[in-house]
Design an enzyme around this catalytic site. Structure first.
Site, PDB file in Angstrom:
ATOM      1  N   ASP A 108      -5.174  19.552  12.346  1.00 23.26           N
ATOM      2  CA  ASP A 108      -6.337  19.137  11.500  1.00 23.26           C
ATOM      3  C   ASP A 108      -6.017  19.416  10.054  1.00 23.26           C
ATOM      4  O   ASP A 108      -5.529  20.426   9.749  1.00 23.26           O
ATOM      5  CB  ASP A 108      -7.385  20.059  11.932  1.00 23.26           C
ATOM      6  CG  ASP A 108      -8.703  19.876  11.114  1.00 23.26           C
ATOM      7  OD1 ASP A 108      -8.476  19.016  10.030  1.00 23.26           O
ATOM      8  OD2 ASP A 108      -9.710  20.492  11.334  1.00 23.26           O
TER       9      ASP A 108
ATOM     10  N   ASP B 198     -10.560   4.675   6.923  1.00 22.92           N
ATOM     11  CA  ASP B 198     -11.765   4.567   6.217  1.00 22.92           C
ATOM     12  C   ASP B 198     -12.870   5.630   6.309  1.00 22.92           C
ATOM     13  O   ASP B 198     -12.662   6.534   7.706  1.00 22.92           O
ATOM     14  CB  ASP B 198     -12.635   3.261   6.595  1.00 22.92           C
ATOM     15  CG  ASP B 198     -11.720   2.232   5.881  1.00 22.92           C
ATOM     16  OD1 ASP B 198     -11.238   2.216   4.854  1.00 22.92           O
ATOM     17  OD2 ASP B 198     -11.546   1.177   6.941  1.00 22.92           O
TER      18      ASP B 198
ATOM     19  N   ASP C 270      -3.352   9.833   3.089  1.00 19.54           N
ATOM     20  CA  ASP C 270      -3.422   8.652   3.615  1.00 19.54           C
ATOM     21  C   ASP C 270      -4.428   8.478   4.687  1.00 19.54           C
ATOM     22  O   ASP C 270      -3.903   8.418   5.843  1.00 19.54           O
ATOM     23  CB  ASP C 270      -1.951   8.140   3.825  1.00 19.54           C
ATOM     24  CG  ASP C 270      -1.761   6.888   4.447  1.00 19.54           C
ATOM     25  OD1 ASP C 270      -2.566   6.225   4.201  1.00 19.54           O
ATOM     26  OD2 ASP C 270      -0.796   6.550   4.923  1.00 19.54           O
ATOM     27  N   SER C 271      -5.750   8.252   4.410  1.00 14.81           N
ATOM     28  CA  SER C 271      -6.399   8.302   5.478  1.00 14.81           C
ATOM     29  C   SER C 271      -6.949   7.031   5.959  1.00 14.81           C
ATOM     30  O   SER C 271      -6.830   5.975   5.156  1.00 14.81           O
ATOM     31  CB  SER C 271      -7.847   9.190   4.801  1.00 14.81           C
ATOM     32  OG  SER C 271      -8.462   8.355   3.816  1.00 14.81           O
TER      33      SER C 271
ATOM     34  N   TYR D 149       0.771  -1.476  -0.115  1.00 18.40           N
ATOM     35  CA  TYR D 149       0.031   0.053  -0.121  1.00 18.40           C
ATOM     36  C   TYR D 149       0.822   1.317   0.097  1.00 18.40           C
ATOM     37  O   TYR D 149       0.502   2.121  -0.985  1.00 18.40           O
ATOM     38  CB  TYR D 149      -0.808   0.019   1.370  1.00 18.40           C
ATOM     39  CG  TYR D 149      -1.701   1.302   1.374  1.00 18.40           C
ATOM     40  CD1 TYR D 149      -2.842   1.581   0.754  1.00 18.40           C
ATOM     41  CD2 TYR D 149      -1.240   2.201   2.489  1.00 18.40           C
ATOM     42  CE1 TYR D 149      -3.310   2.846   1.110  1.00 18.40           C
ATOM     43  CE2 TYR D 149      -1.779   3.470   2.470  1.00 18.40           C
ATOM     44  CZ  TYR D 149      -3.030   3.705   1.875  1.00 18.40           C
ATOM     45  OH  TYR D 149      -3.566   4.681   2.114  1.00 18.40           O
TER      46      TYR D 149
HETATM   47  N1  SPD Z   1      -9.366  -0.361   5.470  1.00 13.82           N
HETATM   48  C1  SPD Z   1      -7.923   0.264   5.867  1.00 13.82           C
HETATM   49  C2  SPD Z   1      -7.663   1.548   4.963  1.00 13.82           C
HETATM   50  C3  SPD Z   1      -6.369   2.300   5.756  1.00 13.82           C
HETATM   51  C4  SPD Z   1      -5.723   3.081   4.748  1.00 13.82           C
HETATM   52  N2  SPD Z   1      -4.616   3.763   5.406  1.00 13.82           N
HETATM   53  C5  SPD Z   1      -3.778   2.934   5.939  1.00 13.82           C
HETATM   54  C6  SPD Z   1      -2.627   3.967   6.608  1.00 13.82           C
HETATM   55  C7  SPD Z   1      -1.178   3.225   6.256  1.00 13.82           C
HETATM   56  N3  SPD Z   1      -0.130   4.244   6.200  1.00 13.82           N
END
Ligand code: SPD
Length: 305
Positions: free
Chosen positions: A142, A164, A161-162, A65
């Site tokens: 924030d 859900d 990079d959030s 990822y």
């Molecule tokens: N379903 C989980 C999605 C998480 C996405 N962000 C992950 C952070 C890793 N740096």
């Protein structure tokens, strides 16, 4: 949920299913100002970080990822990025990947929850190494306000990079935030945001892509995905939104992010970071190829597919 030595990931975002991992030991658990933060050692995937019970990263597969959400947009840019912003991403993995790009001069991170970088530094040294790069500045704040307060056209790339879109990250999927992102990125620059799974969230992806197309007028909006065994359905994607170039720059049409234009980044010997494990230029282009069902469902929502 933790029960009888097993962790099971349950959420209304993937009803009726839940990945389970056998726990060796719970290493850390606390409530931050924003969420439940948990780190456990698993039997099969190494150390695991969960936020509000949802897996964010594991030792064994985090690279698939972090590499993809960082290098796809970085390599798609027409000129090397000098100034980059990460919103969220407090574990540091995306920072580590961005730091591989030697022409980057400044990397800012706006992370709302100070507990996440602290925990990552303690339990995930291979990801948190990103924080030690001298080009990185961590802002605990924030992320929306940080982007709104940034000067217009100030970043070559912004990576969101959030977690859900339930809980603290929900606002990071809404239009006012994307309008602020669009303002803060330079013409021809890219905003790349976590955009969930083709298998589970076609409705969310469709709505997000439609909204981004309204915001990135004259630019492009595309979806790329990666495989990752510990995320729901084993897959997650990102929306790659390119801001229209300055009107006088050229008449070439919007940036096509399927083309990798910057070199594949290498190891970071000074930080002890090895070569890439997932991303390559070949994987970059392949990531944008949609399976037939997704191509049909997203027809008309994406610029390139
Ligand atoms: N379903 C989980 C999605 C998480 C996405 N962000 C992950 C952070 C890793 N740096």
């Amino acid at each position: 949920m933790i029960n009888a030595g097993w962790y099971t990931e349950m959420s209304p975002m993937w009803p009726g299913q839940g990945l389970s991992l056998k726990i060796k030991e719970v290493l850390y658990r606390a409530k931050s100002e924003f969420q439940d933060v948990c780190v456990f050692e698993s039997e099969s995937m190494g150390t695991v970080l969960t936020l509000d019970g949802v897996i964010q990263c594991t030792d064994k597969d985090e690279f698939s990822y972090q590499e993809m959400i960082a290098h796809i947009p970085m390599c798609a840019l027409e000129r090397p990025a000098k100034k980059v912003l990460v919103v969220g991403g407090g574990d540091g993995g995306v920072l580590r990947e961005l730091a591989r790009h030697t022409e980057v001069e400044e990397i800012h991170m706006a992370e709302i929850d100070k507990m996440v970088p602290e925990v990552s530094k303690q339990y995930f040294p291979e990801m948190a190494v990103g924080f030690t790069d001298p080009r990185v500045t961590l802002h605990i704040c924030d992320g929306i306000k940080f982007v709104e307060d940034s000067p217009a056209d100030s970043y070559d790339l912004i990576v969101v990079d959030s977690s859900d879109p339930v809980g603290p990250a929900e606002v990071l999927f809404e239009k006012p935030f994307f309008e602020a992102l669009h303002r803060a990125v330079r013409p021809g620059g890219i905003v790349c945001t976590q955009a969930e799974s083709l298998w589970l969230h076609l409705g969310i992806i469709k709505a997000l892509a439609g909204m981004c197309s309204e915001v990135f007028v004259g630019g492009s909006v595309s979806y790329a995905s990666t495989t990752i065994p510990t995320y729901p359905s084993g897959s997650i994607g990102m929306l790659v939104c390119a801001k229209a170039r300055a009107a006088d720059a050229d008449g070439e049409g919007p940036l096509d992010p399927r083309v990798a234009r910057q070199p594949e980044p290498g190891p970071l010997p000074k930080l002890g970071v090895d070569e890439l494990k997932y991303y390559s230029h070949e994987v970059h282009t392949a990531a944008f190829a949609l399976p037939v069902f997704a191509k049909k469902a997203l027809a008309g929502c994406l610029t390139f597919q």
